[in-house]
Design an enzyme around this catalytic site. Sequence first.
Site, short mmCIF file in Angstrom:
data_model
loop_
_atom_site.label_atom_id
_atom_site.label_comp_id
_atom_site.label_asym_id
_atom_site.label_seq_id
_atom_site.Cartn_x
_atom_site.Cartn_y
_atom_site.Cartn_z
N THR A 58 0.81 -1.22 0.00
CA THR A 58 0.00 0.00 0.00
C THR A 58 0.85 1.27 0.00
O THR A 58 0.31 2.37 -0.09
CB THR A 58 -0.94 0.03 1.22
OG1 THR A 58 -0.15 -0.01 2.42
CG2 THR A 58 -1.90 -1.14 1.20
N GLN B 68 4.19 3.80 -1.40
CA GLN B 68 4.60 4.35 -2.70
C GLN B 68 5.26 3.27 -3.57
O GLN B 68 4.81 2.96 -4.67
CB GLN B 68 5.58 5.50 -2.49
CG GLN B 68 6.25 5.96 -3.79
CD GLN B 68 7.36 6.96 -3.60
OE1 GLN B 68 7.18 8.14 -3.89
NE2 GLN B 68 8.52 6.53 -3.12
N ALA C 60 7.94 -3.51 3.56
CA ALA C 60 7.27 -3.09 4.79
C ALA C 60 8.29 -2.48 5.76
O ALA C 60 9.37 -3.03 5.95
CB ALA C 60 6.58 -4.27 5.45
N GLN D 123 8.64 0.84 9.14
CA GLN D 123 8.35 2.17 9.67
C GLN D 123 9.37 3.03 8.93
O GLN D 123 10.55 3.04 9.28
CB GLN D 123 8.55 2.21 11.18
CG GLN D 123 8.08 3.50 11.86
CD GLN D 123 8.77 4.78 11.37
OE1 GLN D 123 8.22 5.51 10.52
NE2 GLN D 123 9.96 5.05 11.86
N SER D 124 8.93 3.72 7.91
CA SER D 124 9.87 4.25 6.91
C SER D 124 10.18 5.74 7.04
O SER D 124 10.91 6.28 6.19
CB SER D 124 9.33 3.98 5.50
OG SER D 124 8.07 4.60 5.34
N THR E 276 18.55 1.22 2.20
CA THR E 276 18.39 2.67 2.08
C THR E 276 19.73 3.39 2.15
O THR E 276 20.68 2.90 2.78
CB THR E 276 17.49 3.20 3.22
OG1 THR E 276 17.52 4.63 3.26
CG2 THR E 276 17.97 2.69 4.58
N GLU F 275 20.24 5.80 3.93
CA GLU F 275 20.43 6.19 5.33
C GLU F 275 21.41 5.26 6.05
O GLU F 275 21.88 5.58 7.13
CB GLU F 275 19.09 6.21 6.07
CG GLU F 275 18.14 7.31 5.62
CD GLU F 275 18.57 8.70 6.07
OE1 GLU F 275 19.24 8.81 7.11
OE2 GLU F 275 18.22 9.68 5.37
N TYR G 95 16.15 4.62 12.48
CA TYR G 95 15.71 4.03 11.21
C TYR G 95 16.89 3.45 10.45
O TYR G 95 16.84 2.30 9.98
CB TYR G 95 15.00 5.10 10.37
CG TYR G 95 14.74 4.69 8.94
CD1 TYR G 95 13.69 3.83 8.62
CD2 TYR G 95 15.54 5.15 7.90
CE1 TYR G 95 13.45 3.45 7.31
CE2 TYR G 95 15.30 4.78 6.59
CZ TYR G 95 14.26 3.92 6.30
OH TYR G 95 14.03 3.54 5.00
N LYS H 221 17.60 -0.50 9.55
CA LYS H 221 17.81 -0.93 8.17
C LYS H 221 19.16 -1.63 8.01
O LYS H 221 19.30 -2.55 7.20
CB LYS H 221 17.72 0.27 7.23
CG LYS H 221 16.30 0.70 6.90
CD LYS H 221 15.59 -0.30 6.00
CE LYS H 221 14.27 0.24 5.46
NZ LYS H 221 13.58 -0.75 4.60
N HIS I 58 13.84 8.43 -3.38
CA HIS I 58 13.08 8.37 -4.63
C HIS I 58 11.65 8.80 -4.35
O HIS I 58 11.05 8.39 -3.37
CB HIS I 58 13.15 6.98 -5.25
CG HIS I 58 12.91 5.86 -4.29
ND1 HIS I 58 13.84 5.47 -3.34
CD2 HIS I 58 11.85 5.03 -4.13
CE1 HIS I 58 13.35 4.46 -2.63
NE2 HIS I 58 12.15 4.18 -3.09
#
Length: 319
Positions: free
Chosen positions: A9, A11, A78, A80-81, A122, A124, A146, A150, A176
């Site tokens: 669900t 982007q 999926a 917590q982005s 990512t 990050e 985060y 990751k 992106h």
Amino acid sequence: MRALITGITGQDGSYLAELLLDKGYEVFGLVRRLSTKNYWRIEHILDKIELIEGDITDSGSLLLALKKADPDEVYNLAAQSFVGTSWNQPVLTAEVTGIGALRLLEVILQYKPRIKFYQASTSELFGLAKEVPQKETTPFHPRSPYGVAKAFAHYMTQNYRESYGMFACSGILFNHESPRRGDEFVTRKVTKAVAKIALGKQDKLVLGNLDARRDWGYAPEYVEAMWRMLQADCPRDYVIATGKTYSVRDLAEKAFQVVGLDYRDYVVTDERLIRPAEVPLLVGDSSLAKAELGWEPKVGFEEMIAEMVQVDLEREKAK
């Protein structure tokens, strides 16, 4: 081919689902049960995909989803982005973004280890980057809960690949964006505010660090890179980036130019929006992806931002 997408669900999940459908896949999506469904990004393809209720924090539901979808490929998007939220909810971020990937890897290993696995890594991870530009061999120095979560998921993906021979890859995707970007992300915050200001619905745009620089690409192109990784002969990790950087100030300037306004008349800064540990510069070198996957970006920064502003203008006019 059958594919299961966690985070369908979001982007990237919505664009990836479209891409796979175009390629003839049967597409399944893992969705959490919510009192209010958040399906706006996939409403136009709901009749073409199958959604399975489950949660990345619940191993039992992941196993049931795998049995139902019986996928050839699993794309773990999926998370917590949002980096900002990770300081306020670090344990949740670790549980979902980090341990969630491990749960999925372990369930795949137990159920059917031949399944190809994609992990959404990512830029990050690089955080306080040790070199410019950043590539696959650049050491990690994450600067947020985060980024740390990751990093855990990235190393676990690598570990399962090396320990069990799984076809498991991580895409180290730099920022992106698209019109489907969430409102909390700075690009969408800017383009939505520009649309409202142009229509007289808002007076000012409040931002944090205007000098932070990022490598911003176009989301529909980046999900193609995910798919290409799982079609390669051998699994490995790839940096996906444009190799060009723009500051948050550049972002605001270009977005306001679309509606014929000067950003300096509307943008104000608030130090409370600056991260506890700032990441000043991220820019990626995706030459390996170009050489081995045949992937390279095509849509430029200004074109992407203009599209986002135009879509937000239409959305605001329709309200």
